[in-house]
Design a protein around this motif. Structure first.
Motif, short mmCIF file in Angstrom:
data_model
loop_
_atom_site.label_atom_id
_atom_site.label_comp_id
_atom_site.label_asym_id
_atom_site.label_seq_id
_atom_site.Cartn_x
_atom_site.Cartn_y
_atom_site.Cartn_z
N THR A 35 58.45 44.99 50.82
CA THR A 35 57.13 45.62 50.64
C THR A 35 56.51 45.80 52.02
O THR A 35 56.26 44.82 52.72
N TYR A 36 56.29 47.06 52.41
CA TYR A 36 55.89 47.39 53.77
C TYR A 36 54.39 47.38 54.01
O TYR A 36 53.95 47.39 55.15
N ILE A 37 53.60 47.40 52.94
CA ILE A 37 52.15 47.43 53.11
C ILE A 37 51.55 46.08 52.71
O ILE A 37 52.01 45.44 51.76
N SER A 38 50.56 45.63 53.45
CA SER A 38 49.86 44.40 53.10
C SER A 38 49.10 44.63 51.80
O SER A 38 48.54 45.70 51.57
N LEU A 39 49.09 43.62 50.96
CA LEU A 39 48.45 43.73 49.65
C LEU A 39 47.47 42.59 49.42
O LEU A 39 47.62 41.50 49.97
N ASP A 40 46.49 42.84 48.58
CA ASP A 40 45.68 41.79 47.96
C ASP A 40 46.26 41.62 46.56
O ASP A 40 46.41 42.60 45.82
N MET A 41 46.62 40.40 46.21
CA MET A 41 47.16 40.11 44.88
C MET A 41 46.10 39.37 44.08
O MET A 41 45.66 38.29 44.47
N LEU A 42 45.71 39.97 42.96
CA LEU A 42 44.70 39.38 42.08
C LEU A 42 45.40 38.83 40.85
O LEU A 42 46.04 39.59 40.11
N PHE A 43 45.33 37.54 40.65
CA PHE A 43 45.94 36.89 39.50
C PHE A 43 44.90 36.82 38.39
O PHE A 43 43.79 36.33 38.61
N ILE A 44 45.26 37.34 37.20
CA ILE A 44 44.28 37.60 36.14
C ILE A 44 44.71 36.91 34.84
O ILE A 44 45.86 37.05 34.41
N ASP A 45 43.75 36.23 34.19
CA ASP A 45 44.08 35.58 32.92
C ASP A 45 43.98 36.59 31.77
O ASP A 45 43.64 37.76 31.96
N ALA A 46 44.26 36.12 30.56
CA ALA A 46 44.38 37.01 29.40
C ALA A 46 43.10 37.73 29.03
O ALA A 46 43.14 38.81 28.43
N ASP A 47 41.93 37.19 29.39
CA ASP A 47 40.68 37.87 29.05
C ASP A 47 40.18 38.78 30.18
O ASP A 47 39.10 39.34 30.08
N GLY A 48 40.98 38.92 31.25
CA GLY A 48 40.62 39.83 32.33
C GLY A 48 39.86 39.18 33.47
O GLY A 48 39.41 39.86 34.38
N THR A 49 39.75 37.86 33.46
CA THR A 49 39.06 37.16 34.54
C THR A 49 40.01 36.93 35.71
O THR A 49 41.13 36.43 35.52
N ILE A 50 39.56 37.29 36.90
CA ILE A 50 40.35 37.04 38.10
C ILE A 50 40.26 35.55 38.41
O ILE A 50 39.16 35.01 38.58
N VAL A 51 41.40 34.88 38.47
CA VAL A 51 41.39 33.43 38.71
C VAL A 51 41.77 33.07 40.15
O VAL A 51 41.43 31.99 40.62
N ARG A 52 42.46 33.96 40.84
CA ARG A 52 42.86 33.70 42.22
C ARG A 52 43.13 35.02 42.91
O ARG A 52 43.60 35.97 42.28
N ILE A 53 42.85 35.08 44.21
CA ILE A 53 43.17 36.26 45.02
C ILE A 53 43.91 35.80 46.26
O ILE A 53 43.43 34.92 46.99
N ALA A 54 45.08 36.37 46.49
CA ALA A 54 45.81 36.18 47.75
C ALA A 54 45.53 37.44 48.57
O ALA A 54 45.97 38.53 48.22
#
Length: 159
Positions: free
Chosen positions: A94-113
């Motif tokens: 993967t050549y581009i830097s990304l923000d990864m948003l980890f999301i639970d089943a109800d759509g709440t973001i629980v963590r961001i890398a």
């Protein structure tokens, strides 16, 4: 016999290189409008609209955003893992830097890398069981003030 073995091995290697080149070319294609789905992230500051490609099959999830050299700022990829579970992502090919948003089943973001390292094989854990991961361009979450606890609106998540 030995020459026939080497000829066969060269043929297999050539076929593998052609297949790899085809995969890389397919992965570099831009996201087309018909593949994109609307997604909204709701923060304290307001609503942020994105268009995302859904990665729902094992093959789509394995390929992800590999080999792509750019992505528009209002686009991303939403990984549907089909069930809530602990997850780990990486940046292989993967050549581009990304923000990864980890999301639970109800759509709440629980963590961001944030601003993940291109081409890294270091695993990036979800930190807790999640249903999905949203990948956006690196720096987007910081620029828009997106934080854990914010909500993602998309048909994948229960209302």
């Amino acid at each position: 016999m030995r020459n026939r073995f080497f000829a066969h091995a060269r043929g297999l290697a050539a076929a593998a290189l052609v297949a790899l080149a085809m995969l890389a070319a397919a992965a570099q294609r831009p996201l087309s409008a018909q593949e994109l789905q609307p997604l909204v992230i709701v923060t304290d500051e307001g609503r942020h609209d994105f268009q995302v490609e859904l990665a729902a099959t094992p093959e789509e999830r394995a390929r992800g955003l590999m080999f792509r050299r750019s992505m528009p700022q209002d686009q991303g990829m939403l990984f549907d893992f089909q069930r809530v579970q602990p997850l780990a992502m990486w940046m292989r090919n993967t050549y581009i830097s990304l923000d990864m948003l980890f999301i639970d089943a109800d759509g709440t973001i629980v963590r961001i890398a944030q601003n993940t390292e291109p081409l890294s094989e270091r695993t990036i854990p979800s930190g807790q069981p999640v249903l999905s991961v949203l990948e956006l361009n690196g720096g987007v979450t910081s620029r828009l003030g997106i934080e854990p606890g914010d909500r993602v609106e998309h048909p994948l998540f229960a209302e």
